[in-house]
Enzyme design. Structure first.
Site, PDB file in Angstrom:
ATOM      1  N   THR A  46       1.980   8.323  -6.671  1.00 24.81           N
ATOM      2  CA  THR A  46       3.020   8.213  -7.875  1.00 24.81           C
ATOM      3  C   THR A  46       3.061   9.105  -8.654  1.00 24.81           C
ATOM      4  O   THR A  46       3.926   9.823  -9.838  1.00 24.81           O
ATOM      5  CB  THR A  46       2.814   6.725  -8.900  1.00 24.81           C
ATOM      6  OG1 THR A  46       2.748   6.102  -7.762  1.00 24.81           O
ATOM      7  CG2 THR A  46       3.511   6.456 -10.118  1.00 24.81           C
ATOM      8  N   THR A  47       2.224   9.848  -9.318  1.00 23.86           N
ATOM      9  CA  THR A  47       2.001  10.853 -10.583  1.00 23.86           C
ATOM     10  C   THR A  47       2.775  12.187  -9.897  1.00 23.86           C
ATOM     11  O   THR A  47       3.023  13.241 -10.761  1.00 23.86           O
ATOM     12  CB  THR A  47       0.235  11.279 -10.625  1.00 23.86           C
ATOM     13  OG1 THR A  47       0.036  10.050 -11.005  1.00 23.86           O
ATOM     14  CG2 THR A  47      -0.068  12.104 -11.778  1.00 23.86           C
ATOM     15  N   TYR A 109       8.764  -3.876  -6.063  1.00 24.69           N
ATOM     16  CA  TYR A 109      10.315  -5.028  -5.846  1.00 24.69           C
ATOM     17  C   TYR A 109      10.445  -6.435  -5.029  1.00 24.69           C
ATOM     18  O   TYR A 109      10.658  -7.008  -5.786  1.00 24.69           O
ATOM     19  CB  TYR A 109      10.960  -3.783  -5.668  1.00 24.69           C
ATOM     20  CG  TYR A 109      12.153  -4.346  -6.020  1.00 24.69           C
ATOM     21  CD1 TYR A 109      12.629  -4.472  -7.605  1.00 24.69           C
ATOM     22  CD2 TYR A 109      13.668  -4.265  -5.449  1.00 24.69           C
ATOM     23  CE1 TYR A 109      14.495  -4.980  -7.844  1.00 24.69           C
ATOM     24  CE2 TYR A 109      14.878  -5.054  -5.134  1.00 24.69           C
ATOM     25  CZ  TYR A 109      15.227  -4.792  -6.999  1.00 24.69           C
ATOM     26  OH  TYR A 109      16.125  -5.896  -7.303  1.00 24.69           O
ATOM     27  N   TYR A 135      -2.893   0.797  -1.571  1.00 29.49           N
ATOM     28  CA  TYR A 135      -2.913   1.442  -2.578  1.00 29.49           C
ATOM     29  C   TYR A 135      -2.451   0.113  -3.767  1.00 29.49           C
ATOM     30  O   TYR A 135      -1.140  -0.666  -3.747  1.00 29.49           O
ATOM     31  CB  TYR A 135      -1.950   2.217  -3.421  1.00 29.49           C
ATOM     32  CG  TYR A 135      -2.253   2.570  -4.292  1.00 29.49           C
ATOM     33  CD1 TYR A 135      -2.157   2.188  -5.553  1.00 29.49           C
ATOM     34  CD2 TYR A 135      -0.578   3.569  -4.838  1.00 29.49           C
ATOM     35  CE1 TYR A 135      -2.186   2.967  -6.947  1.00 29.49           C
ATOM     36  CE2 TYR A 135      -0.654   3.732  -6.264  1.00 29.49           C
ATOM     37  CZ  TYR A 135      -1.169   3.536  -7.156  1.00 29.49           C
ATOM     38  OH  TYR A 135      -1.348   3.816  -8.316  1.00 29.49           O
ATOM     39  N   ARG A 140       2.942  -1.578 -11.098  1.00 33.97           N
ATOM     40  CA  ARG A 140       4.203  -1.231 -11.014  1.00 33.97           C
ATOM     41  C   ARG A 140       4.980  -1.688  -9.432  1.00 33.97           C
ATOM     42  O   ARG A 140       6.112  -1.876  -9.375  1.00 33.97           O
ATOM     43  CB  ARG A 140       3.601   0.209  -9.749  1.00 33.97           C
ATOM     44  CG  ARG A 140       3.095   1.374 -11.092  1.00 33.97           C
ATOM     45  CD  ARG A 140       3.459   2.580 -10.482  1.00 33.97           C
ATOM     46  NE  ARG A 140       2.916   3.589 -11.720  1.00 33.97           N
ATOM     47  CZ  ARG A 140       4.183   4.268 -12.555  1.00 33.97           C
ATOM     48  NH1 ARG A 140       5.146   4.919 -12.039  1.00 33.97           N
ATOM     49  NH2 ARG A 140       3.496   4.951 -13.450  1.00 33.97           N
ATOM     50  N   LYS A 163      -7.067   2.058  -3.186  1.00 34.17           N
ATOM     51  CA  LYS A 163      -7.813   2.737  -3.799  1.00 34.17           C
ATOM     52  C   LYS A 163      -7.166   1.311  -5.036  1.00 34.17           C
ATOM     53  O   LYS A 163      -5.840   1.104  -4.838  1.00 34.17           O
ATOM     54  CB  LYS A 163      -6.258   3.387  -4.388  1.00 34.17           C
ATOM     55  CG  LYS A 163      -6.361   4.010  -5.732  1.00 34.17           C
ATOM     56  CD  LYS A 163      -5.055   5.340  -5.991  1.00 34.17           C
ATOM     57  CE  LYS A 163      -4.742   5.289  -7.258  1.00 34.17           C
ATOM     58  NZ  LYS A 163      -4.276   6.463  -7.731  1.00 34.17           N
ATOM     59  N   ILE A 205      -9.223   8.467  -8.105  1.00 29.71           N
ATOM     60  CA  ILE A 205      -7.705   8.830  -7.401  1.00 29.71           C
ATOM     61  C   ILE A 205      -7.439   9.188  -9.183  1.00 29.71           C
ATOM     62  O   ILE A 205      -7.284   7.991  -9.119  1.00 29.71           O
ATOM     63  CB  ILE A 205      -7.232   8.069  -6.798  1.00 29.71           C
ATOM     64  CG1 ILE A 205      -8.215   7.943  -5.162  1.00 29.71           C
ATOM     65  CG2 ILE A 205      -5.991   8.886  -6.522  1.00 29.71           C
ATOM     66  CD1 ILE A 205      -6.863   7.897  -3.901  1.00 29.71           C
TER      67      ILE A 205
END
Length: 287
Positions: A46-47, A109, A135, A140, A163, A205
């Protein structure tokens, strides 16, 4: 998989003013993080603004990261999504040479059931030629990977860890209490790293490790006094990283360190003047 203990840095993808990828900046960032003591790289999570990169750019960034890393530390690659077949297709079209594991975000989503999440991850783990790290980031994805779901998936021989970015310490404790001994419980929240270690976590992370890797080296590998001091030093600066969205904050921090520019791709915007000043002030104690 103890090579994935300690700090994994969720690398940003540096951009030039014209939004093209800044490969010299990426090299400088990778050298900065490895020299600062991170234990492994996490590429295109994502980052890394993976949602705004083309398939061609993703391959170019991965190839560049592997080249710049030069086998110094392990590399974890982000492959995930809410279309299971598309994820499987991406896995089939990826060269995994030099990649130790993938980090795969829980489907977003769609809001699948827990059974659907299990089926999604099993399909990925059955197909992927390298180990899979789950993850969970409900903020999100808008769906939580429940502790029972994580524990069920932990039995799959190709799923090696999770994560956890749920922010729910009780849920993390449930995972820690029931997981196999070799299943990696990794913090997905910089501020929770110390607490996660206390319940059996093996590292983080990290977003902030892009800018201050040596702080995370002390947090994850220092003695108790060093580790606690490093954890407390994150107070104040951590919240600024998310004030206008990630990676807006950490890219601005990196800009103040003269590592790379703070350009981001739409719909993200560069840090506002107000946030820029707040980060500049907060960064002083790490310089």
């Amino acid at each position: 998989m103890n090579q994935l203990y300690g700090t994994g840095v969720a690398l940003v993808t540096p951009f030039n003013d014209d939004y093209t990828i800044d490969f010299p900046g990426l090299k400088k960032l990778i050298d900065h993080t490895i020299d600062g003591g991170v234990d492994y790289l996490v590429v295109l999570g994502t980052t890394g603004e993976v949602a705004t990169l083309t398939s061609k750019e993703k391959k170019e960034v991965l190839a560049a990261c592997l080249e710049f890393n030069a086998d110094r530390v392990p590399v974890v690659y982000g492959i995930g999504g809410n279309n299971t077949q598309a994820v499987l297709d991406e896995i089939a079209n990826t060269d995994f040479k030099g990649i130790s594991a993938i980090l795969s975000v829980s489907p977003y989503y769609n809001k699948p059931s827990q059974a659907g999440i299990i089926a999604h991850y099993k399909a990925i783990a059955d197909t992927c030629p390298v180990p899979v790290i789950l993850y969970n980031v409900p903020g999100r994805t808008m769906s939580n990977l429940a502790a029972d779901t994580t524990l069920a998936l932990s039995k799959h021989p190709n799923i090696i860890g999770t994560k956890e970015a749920s922010g729910n310490l009780e849920q993390c404790m449930q995972i820690a209490a029931g997981k196999p001994d070799d299943f990696l419980l990794i913090s997905g929240d910089d501020l929770m790293t110390k607490a996660m270690y206390a319940i059996g976590g093996v590292g983080v992370i990290s977003v902030l490790a892009n800018a201050i890797p040596s702080t995370f080296k002390a947090l994850c590998h220092g003695d108790e006094k060093e580790s606690r001091k490093a954890a407390f030093s994150l107070l104040g600066v951590n919240e600024l990283m998310y004030k206008e969205g990630n990676p807006v904050g950490v890219k601005n921090f990196l800009c103040h360190l003269d590592i790379c520019d703070d350009q981001v791709r739409l719909p993200m915007l560069r840090a506002s003047l107000e946030l820029n000043q707040l980060i500049k002030t907060a960064a002083q104690k790490f310089m």
